[in-house]
Design an enzyme around this catalytic site. Structure first.
Site, mmCIF file in Angstrom:
data_model
loop_
_atom_site.group_PDB
_atom_site.id
_atom_site.type_symbol
_atom_site.label_atom_id
_atom_site.label_comp_id
_atom_site.label_asym_id
_atom_site.label_seq_id
_atom_site.Cartn_x
_atom_site.Cartn_y
_atom_site.Cartn_z
ATOM 1 C CG ASP A 177 -2.239 -0.425 1.028
ATOM 2 O OD1 ASP A 177 -2.819 0.039 0.043
ATOM 3 O OD2 ASP A 177 -2.744 -1.247 1.825
ATOM 4 C CE LYS A 227 -6.253 5.832 8.171
ATOM 5 N NZ LYS A 227 -6.187 4.405 8.292
ATOM 6 C CG ASP A 257 -3.447 4.324 -3.071
ATOM 7 O OD1 ASP A 257 -4.276 3.411 -2.947
ATOM 8 O OD2 ASP A 257 -3.425 5.319 -2.341
#
Lengths: 398, 1204
Positions: free
Chosen positions: B892, B961, B1120
């Site tokens: 990742d 986050k 991604d």
């Protein structure tokens, strides 16, 4: 069916008590058009790609503008206040409970207190509150002042509940108001002026709550005494005889309440102030049209016999849907609409009710609508399916 | 007769509506849009109106004829009476008798007159009802041309006439020929009616109704007002049709009309004429004449072959004609094209080591798989056994199934009937010279069309479907089926088959090819380029067709009114109802099935699910992408760049860019699609176990609706007070809402699991395409690797690789990553942790449902379980390094968007926090932001800010986050506050009354911290969005080219509404992608920075993919997140880092600036001072590319945690 979206009208303040400037200064920064546009865009999306708004570090917070202020009108003439007081209290002077929405300078509040009524003042503008509280000093607790906006009670979607937005349950509990059964008397009276720009929305919201026995109507048949604009008044009281204004709201409203006109007050007794504080002739055409109209003081008492075995708070939304559907095409026959509303043999129903098949929707009185609805609802033996409606179809009105 | 009553009612209706429409105030008009009229009357109205008309005519005719007969009889008898009278009394008539006679005479005369008139009338009517022959000869305006056409005594009449008409100069040069043909501008001139006409003509051509097309063209041409709407393209289409048939006479007619309309022929017209001459084997003279005229019009012969795309057969006919005139002519050959992008130099280099991967299957198997896939696509849909528990086959179920079967048979028959009626009516309309939908209804066979409608009925949800959606869906389906059928014509299928079977030699495990090359290159070498795709139909037409089909459903499908209850009378009632739903200001027409029908379906509980063949993964390797419209599925048309339907701008852009620029994207998509997959059977069993039991919200397996809260039972006593009823209503509403949500989740899972079950023992492929920024997605929607944890865990690479020396370690690290437990630890620590919990891992693998259930606590439980099983098997195998693993291992990017920003701006601090710098421990940008926020908070506490004090101890990584993650993608303060509010709400100990204030305060601090850490980012974002604003204000949509060469345009425009009136209800659609509209500045501006970053991350992914392919790796990506075999992780990581450096070594922003300046500033099309000012502002803005920091990109090469 709905009026055109209004642009932002110039601010209007009516004040005899204080300089207009003072009123204007209280209003926090008004919503800019851009902020509003941005707010409206939030819901748009492409098929799979969300619009990706740019992160703007200095961006003003759009949440504020949404709750932004709107111009309000207040009762400021003592004479008018006295008239209203008499109309409101009628014969029952002592012990009447009156919920006054946005009393502002409190002229009417004073009159009401003087006549011995118990008053709850729900004021949405924080600045008025100290003054209002001072009015109740020597009345043995006959006045309660709460920072609350009556027209924003019980919002349907709201992340944070904070004054002036409140939940009626907590409000009434704190005021010690008890619920009365529907068939009995009137638990309290409400006095107020519909918000200028949202008369119709507020009316819809109240009617929705009324049918659902929700919000203030949880406590019984609350009596509303309201100032309303001419146009909405005409709509609310329209009958088949005035086909231009006869519409969904007329039917829903008249089935639910007795509408009684108490008093007319010309708009001209309200002044319109521009931002600068000067008295100006409004440029906005819509507003100037409004100015030529009267304000209507009406009383709305929910009917005791509104709910029957067939029209209940459980199925009222079907009734709403039926009426809206019919007025989608008011020149069509009732038969035509019933075929899209119910899988039951519509001709049969009309025959039983002795209504002509060609009867047009806009020739039906509000009572007729209710009767047709109840007849279909009470049909038996024709399968379990009476309506094609299901409640995922309409978004509820509030 | 009842139908007649109805239609009359409806007609009356329309009249009143129209009247009221006039008096209705304008403001209300808007809200009435979309309201035609509920069901039946209006649904049937257009159709029945027509029927009424026809009926009326027929009836009238009958009446008239009867009347004539009657009159004849009457007069006859009267005459006889008269004669008798005369015979009886020959005496002198009295005055009375005279008078009587006179009167009689008069009466007779009158009767005769009436009789005559009636007869005439009836003849006229009969004439009208009889289908007239189609018109062939045009009616010309210009006398000269007409004279030319009428000329007689020519030897070879049509060829000579062609020569003559060629010489005639057009009276006026058409406007379009004078203006430079610009696609976009041309389209602006084309009105909706013209587009309809165009589509009609084209469709006539494909359905072999050319005479009808010709007839309509002639009819329209003969009406002066209509003629103005005809364009050169329309004449060309009809002409091409005749050319294909080799009918010179008709072609000459069209040529005459074209000249008559004042249009001068273009390349296409000449191509048609020459083709026709080639086919009729005409003499040299005519051809030479034609070629000469072409030269005079400034058109080159070569252009015929370079500019026009046509099938081989047509090309041959054309060449045949040309060779007669110029024996030495040879069509030009396109030179081989090579991509010249610097980024892709290595990929397309001929030399160097290449070991492209092959599929783990022998040629024979692949060939069989191809046949299977072909069969599936030809059948258009596939039924898949549902994994839902089968009901007990007791009497009610069987009975319901029987009823349903009988009803369906009835419906099919009824639909056939209605379809035929409709077609007949439409054909009549076309015969009257109107472009109707007739040819569109002929595209598919009646059986296919009825089958399609039956499926639509089957798929209709119980709460109904909006007519707009249904119409669109039906229209698209017809189009797609038609496209598939097109490919079956002219041996195309055989050609495809042969080519594909040869192509498989490149992929199969047991074959050899001379030189290793990419699939696309190999495919291209095997044959000629494909035909251009079918042009999509204009949206209004699609809607109109779909609505017509939907109306047929409403009309034809009926059931007995007492379905499901006792059998009694057989009165029929409709199954579908057209009702309206009210959503704030809009009224939405909905087709809703009768509840009894829904009930019947539920009782029957049929156990098959129907999928379109494009919804199912492919059974053989997809076709390689070779252009913007060919690739993926064998027959079904698939777009390279997906987008909203009706959005043509991407397609246009792709078609206009040089073919080689797309190679990078084409090859990546081909490669991603070529990855073979299989279902992880063990996992599927376990998931099904949970699914069929009661589901589990925690594990992401949606429970069945039976688990939803049940509404209160029983009937309310008669005197229940309203307040109590209100409560009941609230409970009911809540239960219903929950049940509905659960149902939709459950169905989604059901589709996914049923497909997985269906594919259980097979190998399959997921063809890919991309969005407008170049991000790639698998095409099959229900079952793919982009889905949730559950969906991902069910998939494995079909190809296995031995773990090798490091593979097992990577598997273990992957396992720990999936649990989400050791995010901030080094790889070593993660590995150590895996070894430490090995007992739990083994327990999870052995007794997943009965053991300690360690895996269930993980972040991604199902993938963790799959990994546990893999690790267990590897560990227990005699030699773990030789263990063949099929499990994809993920790497990742850590906050990939910020990584790209940091690299673009060469931000040192930012780069360090998103792991662009080598370090021992993975850096966590979220924690750092949280720390920074905490610092600011402390400062505020000192200042005595109350909120800051309240927030003491609540600021954590988790709170910030989501906001940090989405900042790159353009989250605003508003959205950020909502995110933070949600997090704070989850904290039980947080005083809830402060939530609003605290979230407001926190989002401000988060943004402030980010601004400090990523200063370069901020400047770049600002530069991008300001440029976009100026470009948009100048009236353009923002366009750019990704580093790999894919052209991008942002499809955000102002709304445009188009209405499709008539029929059951008029449909109003809004489109934001209409490139003829002005761009939506806000969206263009806000969208540019994130879209640009996405186009960069897609470029990075593509580069990595291509290089991995060259090294023989299996590679897939979820944006991604890159996947490969455990053994290949080190190679992939290295490629990934190298390519990131490679990509960012390009002067990306500089290139962008140059491109934008060239595109938007160089040739200002307007001379208004204000616009010129705007453009010069833009130019200045574009020139001032943001400064970059001093971060050294090469460091990325050693950063372990860049992707991890």
């Amino acid at each position: 069916m709905w009026g055109p979206a209004a642009g932002l009208p110039p601010r209007r303040v009516q004040s005899a008590l204080a300089g207009a400037g003072r009123f204007c200064l209280w209003r926090p920064g008004a919503a800019t058009r851009r902020a509003r546009a941005a707010w409206g865009l939030r819901g748009f999306s492409d098929s799979y790609l969300q619009p990706l708004p740019y992160l703007d570090f200095e961006e003003s917070f759009p949440g504020e503008s949404r709750l932004g202020p709107e111009p309000k009108r207040y009762i400021t003439h003592r004479g008018l206040a006295r008239t209203l007081g008499q109309l409101l209290l009628g014969r029952t002077r002592r012990g009447a409970l009156i919920l006054e929405c946005n009393p502002g300078p409190g002229i009417l509040t004073q009159v009401l207190l003087e006549s011995g009524a118990r008053v709850v003042a729900l004021e949405s503008e924080r600045a008025f509150i100290p003054h209002l509280e001072s009015l109740g000093k020597d009345t043995n607790g006959k006045l309660d002042v709460v920072h609350c906006d009556f027209f924003k009670l019980d919002p349907k979607v709201c992340e944070v509940i904070k004054p002036p937005i409140m939940i009626s349950k907590t409000l009434f509990k704190s005021l010690g108001i008890k619920a009365l059964p529907w068939s009995e008397g009137i638990p309290l009276k409400v006095f107020g002026i519909f918000p200028i720009k949202h008369e119709r929305k507020a009316l819809w919201k109240l009617l929705y709550h009324l049918y659902a026995c929700n919000s203030i109507y949880r406590y019984g048949r609350v009596e509303l005494n309201m100032f309303i604009g001419e146009r909405e008044y005409q709509r609310l009281t329209a009958t088949p005889k005035s086909p231009d204004t006869y519409q969904v709201l007329s039917v829903i409203g008249q089935v639910a309440c007795e509408v009684k006109l108490l008093h007319k007050e010309p708009w001209s007794s309200f002044d319109v102030y521009a931002q600068s504080g000067k008295l100006e002739k409004p440029k906005n055409k819509e507003i100037s049209e409004l100015m030529e109209q009267n304000m209507y003081f009406i009383r709305l008492i929910p009917r005791k016999n509104l709910f029957t075995e067939n029209l209940t708070p459980i199925n009222f939304d079907i009734f709403f849907h039926m009426v809206r559907h019919c007025f989608g095409k008011p020149n069509a026959s009732l038969l035509h609409h019933l075929r899209a509303l119910s899988p039951i043999d519509s001709k049969e129903i009309l025959r039983k009710m002795k209504i002509s098949e060609t009867k047009k929707v806009n020739k039906m009185s509000p009572r007729d609508f209710k009767q047709v609805f109840e007849r279909i609802e009470s049909m038996e033996g024709d399968g379990p399916y009476k309506w094609l409606y299901d409640d995922s179809m309409d978004d509820s009105l509030v | 007769m009842s139908a007649l009553c109805w239609s009359r009612g409806a007609a009356g209706f329309r009249r009143t509506l129209r009247l009221s429409g006039c008096t209705r105030p304008a403001a209300l008009e808007g809200t009435m849009v979309g309201l035609g009229g509920p069901r039946r009357s209006s649904s049937a109205s257009p159709r029945e109106l027509d029927r009424r008309k026809d009926w009326g005519l027929a009836e009238l005719l009958e009446v008239l004829e009867a009347r004539v007969r009657q009159l004849q009889a009457e007069s006859l008898s009267e005459m006889m009476v008269k004669r008798v009278k005369v015979a009886q009394a020959p005496t002198v008539p009295t005055r009375w008798e005279q008078k009587l006679n006179q009167d009689k005479q008069k009466m007779q005369n009158r009767q005769q007159r009436i009789e005559k008139r009636l007869q005439k009338h009836s003849q006229k009517l009969a004439q009208k009802l009889k289908p007239r022959p189609l018109r062939l000869e045009p009616q010309l305006l210009s006398e000269e041309l007409a004279g030319c056409l009428q000329q007689e005594g020519l030897q070879s009449p049509w060829e000579e006439r062609l020569e003559q008409v060629l010489q005639k100069a057009s009276e006026k040069l058409s406007v379009k020929m004078q203006a430079p043909p610009d696609d976009q501008e041309e389209e602006e001139h084309v009105s909706a009616r013209q587009r309809n006409m165009l589509a009609f003509l084209e469709c006539c051509l494909t359905t072999d109704h050319l005479p009808l097309a010709h007839h309509v063209l002639v009819s329209q041409h003969s009406m002066p007002r209509r003629r103005q709407l005809l364009t050169l393209t329309m004449y060309n289409i009809v002409m091409l049709g005749w050319a294909r048939k080799g009918s010179l006479k008709e072609l000459v007619y069209v040529f005459f009309m074209m000249k008559d309309a004042g249009l001068s022929p273009d390349l296409l017209s000449y191509a048609a004429a020459l083709q026709c001459l080639g086919r009729v084997n005409s003499d040299v003279h005519t051809i030479k004449r034609c070629v000469k005229q072409m030269a005079q019009d400034g058109l080159q012969l070569q252009q015929l072959f370079t500019d026009l795309a046509m099938p081989t057969e047509e090309r041959a006919a054309l060449l045949n004609a040309l060779l007669k005139a110029q024996p030495d002519f040879s069509p030009p050959q396109a030179p081989p094209q090579v991509n010249t992008s610097t980024l892709l130099k290595d990929i397309y280099a001929q030399d160097g080591p290449t070991s492209y991967p092959r599929l783990p299957l022998p040629l024979k198997t692949l060939q069989d798989l191809f046949q299977e896939q072909l069969r599936m696509e030809l059948e258009a849909n596939i039924s898949v056994e549902s994994v839902e528990k089968a009901p007990k086959l007791d009497r009610p179920v069987l009975e319901a199934r029987k009823t349903l079967k009988a009803l369906r048979a009835q419906w099919e028959a009824a639909l056939h009937r209605v379809l035929q009626e409709t077609k007949a009516r439409m054909a009549r309309e076309a015969h009257q010279g109107q472009p109707s939908l007739y040819p569109f209804l002929c595209l598919l066979s009646e059986k296919d069309l009825v089958g399609l409608l039956m499926q639509a009925l089957q798929a209709l949800p119980s709460q109904g479907e909006s007519l707009m959606f249904l119409a669109h869906d039906l229209g698209i389906r017809v189009f797609n089926r038609h496209a598939v059928q097109q490919k079956q014509r002219n041996h195309q299928l055989q050609e495809l088959e042969q080519r594909y079977l040869r192509y498989l030699h490149l992929l199969a495990s047991d074959t050899q090819v001379a030189t290793p090359c990419l699939p696309r290159q190999y495919w291209e070498a095997l044959g000629a380029p494909d035909m251009p795709p079918l042009q999509p139909w204009p949206m209004p037409l699609l809607m109109k067709l779909g609505r017509h089909l939907a109306e047929m459903l409403v009309q034809a499908v009926e059931m007995p009114h007492n379905l499901g209850t006792s059998q009694g009378s057989r009165k029929l009632i409709p199954v579908l109802y057209h009702v309206y739903s009210f959503r704030s200001f809009r009224q939405i027409g909905i087709l809703k099935p009768h509840p009894a029908y829904t009930q019947l379906l539920a009782t029957a509980a049929e156990s098959t699910l129907n999928f379109e063949s494009t919804d199912v993964p492919m059974l053989c390797p997809p076709l390689p992408w070779t252009s913007s419209h060919t690739g993926a599925f064998l027959l079904n048309p698939t777009k390279l760049m997906r987008g909203v339907d009706g959005n043509l701008q991407h397609q246009r852009l792709l078609e206009s860019c040089p073919a080689t620029d797309l190679h990078g994207a084409l090859d990546t998509l081909t490669q991603l699609g070529n990855c073979a997959w299989r279902v992880n059977g063990r996992l599927l069993d376990l998931v099904l176990e949970v699914f069929l039991d009661k589901g589990s919200v925690r594990l992401g397996v949606p429970p069945p609706v039976s688990e939803a809260p049940q509404p209160p039972e029983g009937v309310l006593p008669p005197n229940t007070p309203p307040a109590r009823k209100a409560e009941v209503r609230r409970e009911l509403a809540h239960c219903l809402k929950v049940a509905r949500e659960m149902h939709s989740l459950r169905m989604e899972a059901l589709y996914r699991l049923s497909l997985a079950q269906h594919l259980r023992s097979r190998i399959f492929w997921l063809p890919h395409n991309m969005d407008f920024r170049g991000r790639t997605y698998p095409c099959p929607p229900h079952f793919n690797h982009l889905g949730s944890d559950l969906a991902r865990s069910l998939l494995q690479f079909a190809e296995g690789r031995p773990l090798g020396p490091q593979g097992l370690d990577w598997l273990k690290i992957h396992l720990v990553n999936l649990t989400g437990l050791k995010k901030r630890e080094s790889l070593k620590a993660r590995l150590a942790f895996a070894n430490q919990v090995m007992e739990d891992i083994l327990d999870s693998a052995d007794r997943p449902m009965t053991g300690k259930k360690w895996w269930m606590k993980a972040d991604e439980p199902w993938q963790t379980l799959a990994c546990c099983i893999e690790v267990a098997q590897a560990v227990r195998s005699p030699d773990p390094t030789a263990y063949i693993s099929h499990l994809p291992v993920h790497q990742d990017g850590s906050c990939n968007g910020l990584q790209h920003y940091a690299a673009l701006g060469r931000d040192s601090i930012g780069a360090a926090s998103v792991n662009l710098l080598p370090s021992d421990l993975p850096q966590d940008v979220y924690s750092e932001v949280a720390a920074k926020v905490e610092v600011f908070r402390r400062e505020d506490v000192k200042k005595g800010v109350l909120v800051a004090q309240v927030l003491e101890g609540f600021i954590s990584r988790k709170v910030v986050k989501q906001t940090v993650m989405t900042v790159v993608y353009g989250v605003t303060r508003y959205g950020g506050r909502l995110q933070i509010e949600k997090r704070l709400r989850e904290l039980d100990s947080f005083p809830q009354e402060f939530i609003w204030e605290a979230s407001h305060y926190l989002v401000r601090l988060v943004f402030k911290s980010l601004q400090e850490m990523f200063s370069g980012t901020r400047a770049i974002q600002h530069w991008l969005s300001e440029s976009a604003r100026l470009i948009s204000q100048a009236g353009y949509a923002v366009e750019w080219v990704t580093p790999l060469g894919i052209p991008v345009v942002q499809p955000y425009h102002h709304d445009v509404k188009y209405q499709v009136p008539g029929g059951i209800q008029s449909i109003t659609c809004t489109s934001t992608v209409d490139s003829r509209q002005k761009p939506n500045t806000l969206k263009q501006k806000n969208g540019f920075p994130p879209n640009f970053i996405h186009s960069l991350d897609s470029a990075h992914m593509m580069l990595t993919a291509l290089h991995c392919y060259r090294k023989g790796l299996t590679f897939v990506s979820v944006h991604d997140c890159f996947w490969t075999h455990a053994a290949d992780i080190p190679v992939m990581n290295q490629v990934c880092r190298e390519q990131f450096i490679h990509l960012h070594s390009q002067p990306i922003l500089q290139d962008l600036s140059t491109f934008l300046q060239k595109r938007f500033c160089d040739n200002p099309r307007s001379h208004k001072p204000s616009e010129r000012l705007l453009l010069s502002q833009l130019q200045n803005r574009l020139k001032s590319v943001p400064q970059t920091g001093d971060f050294n990109l090469e460091q990325v090469k050693h950063s372990k945690y860049f992707f991890s």
